[in-house]
Design an enzyme around this catalytic site. Structure first.
Site, PDB file in Angstrom:
ATOM      1  N   TYR A   1      39.978  48.636  42.905  1.00 58.58           N
ATOM      2  CA  TYR A   1      39.078  47.637  42.317  1.00 58.58           C
ATOM      3  C   TYR A   1      37.658  48.497  42.658  1.00 58.58           C
ATOM      4  O   TYR A   1      36.698  48.438  42.090  1.00 58.58           O
ATOM      5  CB  TYR A   1      39.149  46.371  42.780  1.00 58.58           C
ATOM      6  CG  TYR A   1      38.244  45.258  42.411  1.00 58.58           C
ATOM      7  CD1 TYR A   1      37.050  45.044  43.206  1.00 58.58           C
ATOM      8  CD2 TYR A   1      38.679  44.431  41.479  1.00 58.58           C
ATOM      9  CE1 TYR A   1      36.280  44.094  42.586  1.00 58.58           C
ATOM     10  CE2 TYR A   1      38.101  43.198  41.162  1.00 58.58           C
ATOM     11  CZ  TYR A   1      36.626  43.221  41.702  1.00 58.58           C
ATOM     12  OH  TYR A   1      35.809  42.265  41.282  1.00 58.58           O
TER      13      TYR A   1
ATOM     14  N   SER B   1      30.052  43.937  41.327  1.00 57.74           N
ATOM     15  CA  SER B   1      30.626  43.503  42.345  1.00 57.74           C
ATOM     16  C   SER B   1      29.851  44.054  43.694  1.00 57.74           C
ATOM     17  O   SER B   1      29.485  45.106  43.648  1.00 57.74           O
ATOM     18  CB  SER B   1      32.154  43.609  42.571  1.00 57.74           C
ATOM     19  OG  SER B   1      32.667  43.280  43.587  1.00 57.74           O
TER      20      SER B   1
HETATM   21  P1  NAP Z   1      39.263  35.438  36.280  1.00 58.36           P
HETATM   22  O1  NAP Z   1      39.251  33.802  36.542  1.00 58.36           O
HETATM   23  O2  NAP Z   1      40.988  36.063  36.771  1.00 58.36           O
HETATM   24  O3  NAP Z   1      39.176  35.607  34.764  1.00 58.36           O
HETATM   25  C1  NAP Z   1      39.181  36.826  34.263  1.00 58.36           C
HETATM   26  C2  NAP Z   1      38.928  36.944  32.709  1.00 58.36           C
HETATM   27  O4  NAP Z   1      39.151  38.142  32.210  1.00 58.36           O
HETATM   28  C3  NAP Z   1      40.026  35.947  32.082  1.00 58.36           C
HETATM   29  O5  NAP Z   1      39.316  35.345  31.004  1.00 58.36           O
HETATM   30  C4  NAP Z   1      41.024  36.673  31.421  1.00 58.36           C
HETATM   31  O6  NAP Z   1      41.470  36.277  30.328  1.00 58.36           O
HETATM   32  C5  NAP Z   1      40.452  38.005  31.152  1.00 58.36           C
HETATM   33  N1  NAP Z   1      40.889  39.243  30.965  1.00 58.36           N
HETATM   34  C6  NAP Z   1      41.647  39.915  32.112  1.00 58.36           C
HETATM   35  N2  NAP Z   1      42.214  40.995  31.528  1.00 58.36           N
HETATM   36  C7  NAP Z   1      41.656  41.212  30.147  1.00 58.36           C
HETATM   37  C8  NAP Z   1      41.772  42.019  29.332  1.00 58.36           C
HETATM   38  N3  NAP Z   1      42.592  43.148  29.396  1.00 58.36           N
HETATM   39  N4  NAP Z   1      41.374  41.937  28.037  1.00 58.36           N
HETATM   40  C9  NAP Z   1      40.518  40.974  27.756  1.00 58.36           C
HETATM   41  N5  NAP Z   1      40.447  39.964  28.585  1.00 58.36           N
HETATM   42  C10 NAP Z   1      40.855  40.169  29.875  1.00 58.36           C
HETATM   43  O7  NAP Z   1      38.157  36.307  37.032  1.00 58.36           O
HETATM   44  P2  NAP Z   1      36.846  36.158  37.460  1.00 58.36           P
HETATM   45  O8  NAP Z   1      36.788  35.874  39.053  1.00 58.36           O
HETATM   46  O9  NAP Z   1      36.232  35.355  36.439  1.00 58.36           O
HETATM   47  O10 NAP Z   1      36.448  37.760  36.979  1.00 58.36           O
HETATM   48  C11 NAP Z   1      35.567  38.061  35.874  1.00 58.36           C
HETATM   49  C12 NAP Z   1      34.724  39.344  36.379  1.00 58.36           C
HETATM   50  O11 NAP Z   1      34.039  39.113  37.720  1.00 58.36           O
HETATM   51  C13 NAP Z   1      35.757  40.483  36.677  1.00 58.36           C
HETATM   52  O12 NAP Z   1      35.213  41.564  36.338  1.00 58.36           O
HETATM   53  C14 NAP Z   1      35.851  40.679  38.183  1.00 58.36           C
HETATM   54  O13 NAP Z   1      35.964  41.862  38.754  1.00 58.36           O
HETATM   55  C15 NAP Z   1      34.269  40.283  38.459  1.00 58.36           C
HETATM   56  N6  NAP Z   1      34.060  39.897  39.791  1.00 58.36           N
HETATM   57  C16 NAP Z   1      34.401  38.515  40.409  1.00 58.36           C
HETATM   58  C17 NAP Z   1      33.969  38.201  41.608  1.00 58.36           C
HETATM   59  C18 NAP Z   1      34.562  36.809  42.294  1.00 58.36           C
HETATM   60  O14 NAP Z   1      34.423  36.781  43.466  1.00 58.36           O
HETATM   61  N7  NAP Z   1      35.576  36.248  41.427  1.00 58.36           N
HETATM   62  C19 NAP Z   1      33.306  38.857  42.267  1.00 58.36           C
HETATM   63  C20 NAP Z   1      32.691  39.911  41.703  1.00 58.36           C
HETATM   64  C21 NAP Z   1      32.905  40.398  40.561  1.00 58.36           C
HETATM   65  P3  NAP Z   1      42.965  36.729  29.874  1.00 58.36           P
HETATM   66  O15 NAP Z   1      44.049  36.879  30.955  1.00 58.36           O
HETATM   67  O16 NAP Z   1      43.672  35.465  28.876  1.00 58.36           O
HETATM   68  O17 NAP Z   1      43.119  37.925  29.087  1.00 58.36           O
HETATM   69  C1  GCO Z   2      38.877  40.916  47.364  1.00 57.78           C
HETATM   70  C2  GCO Z   2      38.185  40.134  46.020  1.00 57.78           C
HETATM   71  C3  GCO Z   2      36.697  40.850  45.930  1.00 57.78           C
HETATM   72  C4  GCO Z   2      36.014  39.716  44.965  1.00 57.78           C
HETATM   73  C5  GCO Z   2      34.656  40.367  44.522  1.00 57.78           C
HETATM   74  C6  GCO Z   2      33.663  40.265  45.522  1.00 57.78           C
HETATM   75  O1  GCO Z   2      39.929  41.000  47.050  1.00 57.78           O
HETATM   76  O2  GCO Z   2      38.160  41.233  48.102  1.00 57.78           O
HETATM   77  O3  GCO Z   2      38.889  39.976  45.045  1.00 57.78           O
HETATM   78  O4  GCO Z   2      36.922  42.039  45.297  1.00 57.78           O
HETATM   79  O5  GCO Z   2      36.866  39.435  43.801  1.00 57.78           O
HETATM   80  O6  GCO Z   2      34.866  41.583  43.777  1.00 57.78           O
HETATM   81  O7  GCO Z   2      32.406  40.887  44.978  1.00 57.78           O
END
Ligand code: NAP
Ligand code: GCO
Length: 265
Positions: free
Chosen positions: A169, A156
């Site tokens: 986080y 991230s």
């Molecule tokens: P999301 O829409 O909330 O999806 C999260 C996924 O992870 C869901 O499929 C959930 O399914 C699964 N999950 C959660 N806890 C789990 C566990 N204990 N075991 C197995 N699966 C689990 O979130 P997202 O934004 O797509 O995030 C995906 C990844 O990207 C994360 O690592 C997040 O930190 C990272 N990320 C997100 C952003 C952003 O801006 N969205 C930016 C940087 C990084 P279930 O709940 O059904 O298990």
């Molecule tokens: C927040 C957001 C971020 C994003 C992502 C950015 O609360 O600021 O959840 O953490 O999800 O990780 O890269």
């Protein structure tokens, strides 16, 4: 040198035909978008999450979206070591060896640091960091035995910077950057490439509250040089690159896909 460059044509460099990818946390959001993109690049994909019904629905939709794609599911909690071992062994026995592991599962539990509960801390560190150790410990020895493998960890921009209320986080994602490098340092000699993608602010369920917050939405669009939130599909190109032969000499790198956020003061 010219001969080397003509050795593989661009499509082959990014062709994942015959490869199999396990993507944790792929029943929705970024993980599902990555699974779709990898399937479109020719890979068989293993969807993962804790909710079997949500996984089944995602599997059905992906099979419809990518005709002919090899798609299966492995329902397990990435914090449960026994379930991980069981499901990785079953996947390799019944579906295919895992050539590409994407450690993507993650959660948010926001709170001011001085008020953060131990549970909020531990749940985020367990899911976003320790899980990557647990899943890689199950998959990497099999890749090492085969002399090849791709591991991609979803880091991230919080691997580099933080903001108030997400100390748990940021600590997890900062640790994940270094775990990615540690994997590269130990496993590159065995033919594995271990790297990460570093998304900026992407529109998913994890950030729904932020997207819907008019003030935060305005702030993040001003803080991001591209002037907007990213879409999950915009992470596919970087992921296919890191999953393909095109990145066979890339190791320990975090590829940020953040609209320029980390480049800006
Ligand atoms: P999301 O829409 O909330 O999806 C999260 C996924 O992870 C869901 O499929 C959930 O399914 C699964 N999950 C959660 N806890 C789990 C566990 N204990 N075991 C197995 N699966 C689990 O979130 P997202 O934004 O797509 O995030 C995906 C990844 O990207 C994360 O690592 C997040 O930190 C990272 N990320 C997100 C952003 C952003 O801006 N969205 C930016 C940087 C990084 P279930 O709940 O059904 O298990
Ligand atoms: C927040 C957001 C971020 C994003 C992502 C950015 O609360 O600021 O959840 O953490 O999800 O990780 O890269």
């Amino acid at each position: 040198m010219r001969e080397m460059l003509t050795m593989t044509t661009p499509p082959a460099l990014f062709d994942l035909t015959g490869r199999t990818a396990l993507i944790t946390g792929s029943s929705q959001g970024i993980g599902l978008a990555l699974a779709r993109g990898l399937a479109q690049a020719g890979a068989g994909v293993v969807l993962n999450g804790r909710d079997a019904a949500k996984l089944a629905a995602a599997c059905e939709s992906l099979r419809a979206e990518v005709p002919g794609a090899r798609v299966t599911t492995a329902a397990f909690d990435v914090t449960d070591a026994a379930a991980i071992e069981r499901e990785v062994a079953r996947t390799e026995a019944e579906f295919a060896p895992v050539d590409i592991l994407i450690n993507n599962a993650g959660i948010q539990r926001r709170a001011p640091l001085a008020e953060m509960t131990e549970a909020q801390w531990r749940e985020v560190l367990d899911t976003n960091l320790t899980s990557v150790f647990l899943v890689a410990r199950a998959v990497a020895p099999r890749m090492i035995a085969r002399g090849a493998g791709k591991i991609i960890n979803t880091c991230s921009v919080m691997s580099e910077v933080s903001r108030p209320t997400i100390a748990n986080y940021a600590a997890a994602k900062g640790g994940l950057k270094m775990l990615t490098r540690a994997m590269a340092v130990e496993w590159a000699r065995h033919g594995l490439q271990c790297n990460g993608i570093g998304p900026g602010y992407i529109v998913t369920e994890l950030n729904r509250a932020l997207v819907e917050n008019v003030e935060f939405n305005k702030w993040i669009c001003g803080r991001t040089p591209a002037g907007r939130w990213g879409q999950p599909e915009e992470l596919v190109g970087a992921t296919v690159f890191l999953a393909s032969p095109a990145s066979n000499f890339v190791n320990g790198q975090i590829l940020y896909v953040d609209g320029g956020l980390l480049a800006a003061l």
